[in-house]
Design an enzyme around this catalytic site. Structure first.
Site, PDB file in Angstrom:
ATOM      1  N   LYS A  71       1.139  -0.988   0.153  1.00  0.00           N
ATOM      2  CA  LYS A  71      -0.092  -0.128   0.230  1.00  0.00           C
ATOM      3  C   LYS A  71       0.817   1.539  -0.144  1.00  0.00           C
ATOM      4  O   LYS A  71       1.438   1.123   0.513  1.00  0.00           O
ATOM      5  CB  LYS A  71      -0.934   0.080   1.024  1.00  0.00           C
ATOM      6  CG  LYS A  71      -2.266   0.898   1.132  1.00  0.00           C
ATOM      7  CD  LYS A  71      -3.232  -0.161   0.208  1.00  0.00           C
ATOM      8  CE  LYS A  71      -4.371   0.497   0.523  1.00  0.00           C
ATOM      9  NZ  LYS A  71      -5.573  -0.292   0.120  1.00  0.00           N
ATOM     10  N   GLY A 168     -21.544   5.262   3.277  1.00  0.00           N
ATOM     11  CA  GLY A 168     -20.472   5.110   2.568  1.00  0.00           C
ATOM     12  C   GLY A 168     -20.826   5.113   0.681  1.00  0.00           C
ATOM     13  O   GLY A 168     -20.282   4.228   0.461  1.00  0.00           O
ATOM     14  N   GLY A 170     -19.082   6.982  -2.222  1.00  0.00           N
ATOM     15  CA  GLY A 170     -18.464   7.257  -2.623  1.00  0.00           C
ATOM     16  C   GLY A 170     -18.469   7.007  -4.252  1.00  0.00           C
ATOM     17  O   GLY A 170     -19.447   5.614  -4.349  1.00  0.00           O
ATOM     18  N   VAL A 172     -17.030   3.523  -4.596  1.00  0.00           N
ATOM     19  CA  VAL A 172     -17.477   1.562  -4.341  1.00  0.00           C
ATOM     20  C   VAL A 172     -18.809   2.202  -4.260  1.00  0.00           C
ATOM     21  O   VAL A 172     -19.787   1.384  -4.796  1.00  0.00           O
ATOM     22  CB  VAL A 172     -16.984   1.061  -3.949  1.00  0.00           C
ATOM     23  CG1 VAL A 172     -17.379  -0.276  -4.077  1.00  0.00           C
ATOM     24  CG2 VAL A 172     -15.497   0.362  -4.414  1.00  0.00           C
TER      25      VAL A 172
END
Ligand code: PHE
Length: 311
Positions: A71, A168, A170, A172
């Protein structure tokens, strides 16, 4: 140390802290997105990179990919900064790893940003001219995972009429709400950004506050934003039968899974649920798959999760 290699550098152009954590290359090149996010202290960004990269190893392995996990975290400052230069700085650090790790989009970055990183390194997935936005794949993989969850809990993978609280909206989360609405699921949705309410209206979902969404009485709570939301303090608030979503690192600590179990709430491990994005990118860019073939591989998340829930 659990990780193979951790590089922390001050960006040559921006002076921002760039962290690349390579957790494992045992199964192949480490992959994992580039997160561009504000943290109170760069050390918090390091903690995030360490945990997220480790989860990427699990994600790639359980998805059956010949890849390891890594990452990148770019620690965004309080004030304004040159975004493209920050991405170029990250690109230089990734280039210095000589292919041990390849990046992709993550929280705070998108496919267009991958073109900027590509000015400095070839080790980058999801450029618009390549496999593009992985978030639709991540959402499709989540739908497959929710089928496995419903089959496990209710004896049928059918999503029509099932209730989901999606936290959420966003990249996705929005795709996911569209896909679940198409399948005639009942939807409660929320986002910290009030402007995302438009997504709820578009798909006939019920908009609530994040706290109401988290505590909603639904079949499945679907965390689709940032991680760390399941803690000893928040688990008692839940009124869902299961938690299964694409947000990375939903548990604040591994022990919190035991608290969910004690409450009789099924927890689907997020590295399995969220693998659709990397499956899509890797199948197309490394294995030359067509979009249809990649979609078929993404749908296999249903079987992978079903096996894990049985074991
Ligand atoms: N953000 C993606 C994930 O967490 C990272 C990614 C996607 C990396 C696609 C490479 C390719 O899975």
């Amino acid at each position: 140390m659990n990780h193979e290699r951790i590089v922390i550098e001050r960006g040559r152009r921006t002076g921002l802290t760039i962290i690349v954590a390579v957790h494992s290359t045992e199964r192949g090149q480490a992959i994992g997105g580039c997160r561009l996010k504000h943290y109170p202290d760069w050390r918090d960004g390091l903690t995030d990179a360490l945990r997220l990269s480790e989860a990427m190893t699990t994600k790639a392995a359980t998805a059956g990919l010949r890849n390891g996990g890594g990452k990148t975290v770019i620690v965004a400052p309080d004030g304004p900064f040159d975004r493209d230069d920050a991405l170029r700085d990250a690109g230089d650090v990734i280039a210095s790893l000589n292919g041990a790790y390849a990046t992709g989009p993550d929280v705070g970055t998108g496919p267009a940003d991958m073109d900027v990183i590509a000015e400095r390194t070839e080790h980058v997935f999801c450029r618009p001219s390549r496999s593009g936005d992985p978030s639709e794949g991540t959402a499709a993989g989540t739908v497959a995972a929710l089928r496995a969850v419903c089959a496990h809990l209710f004896g049928s993978p059918e999503l029509a009429g099932r209730s989901f609280a999606v936290l959420g909206l966003g990249h996705v989360g929005s795709h996911l709400v569209r896909m679940l609405a198409e399948r005639h699921a009942k939807l409660i949705v929320s986002d910290i950004d009030p402007a995302r309410r438009a997504v709820a209206e578009e798909y006939g979902a019920t908009w609530t506050t994040p706290a109401e969404c988290f505590a909603a009485e639904v079949d499945v709570l679907v965390p689709a934003a940032l991680g760390g939301l399941l803690t000893p303090a928040t688990v008692p608030v839940l009124r869902c039968a299961a938690v299964a979503g694409p947000a990375n690192n939903q548990l604040d600590a591994p022990g919190t899974a035991d608290l969910l179990r004690e409450r009789g709430i099924l927890f689907a491990p997020d590295p399995i649920v969220s693998a659709g994005g990397i499956i899509h990118a890797v199948e197309i860019e490394l294995h030359g798959a067509t979009a249809a073939e990649a979609a078929e591989r993404v749908d296999q998340v249903e079987r992978t999760l079903a096996n894990a829930l049985q074991g």
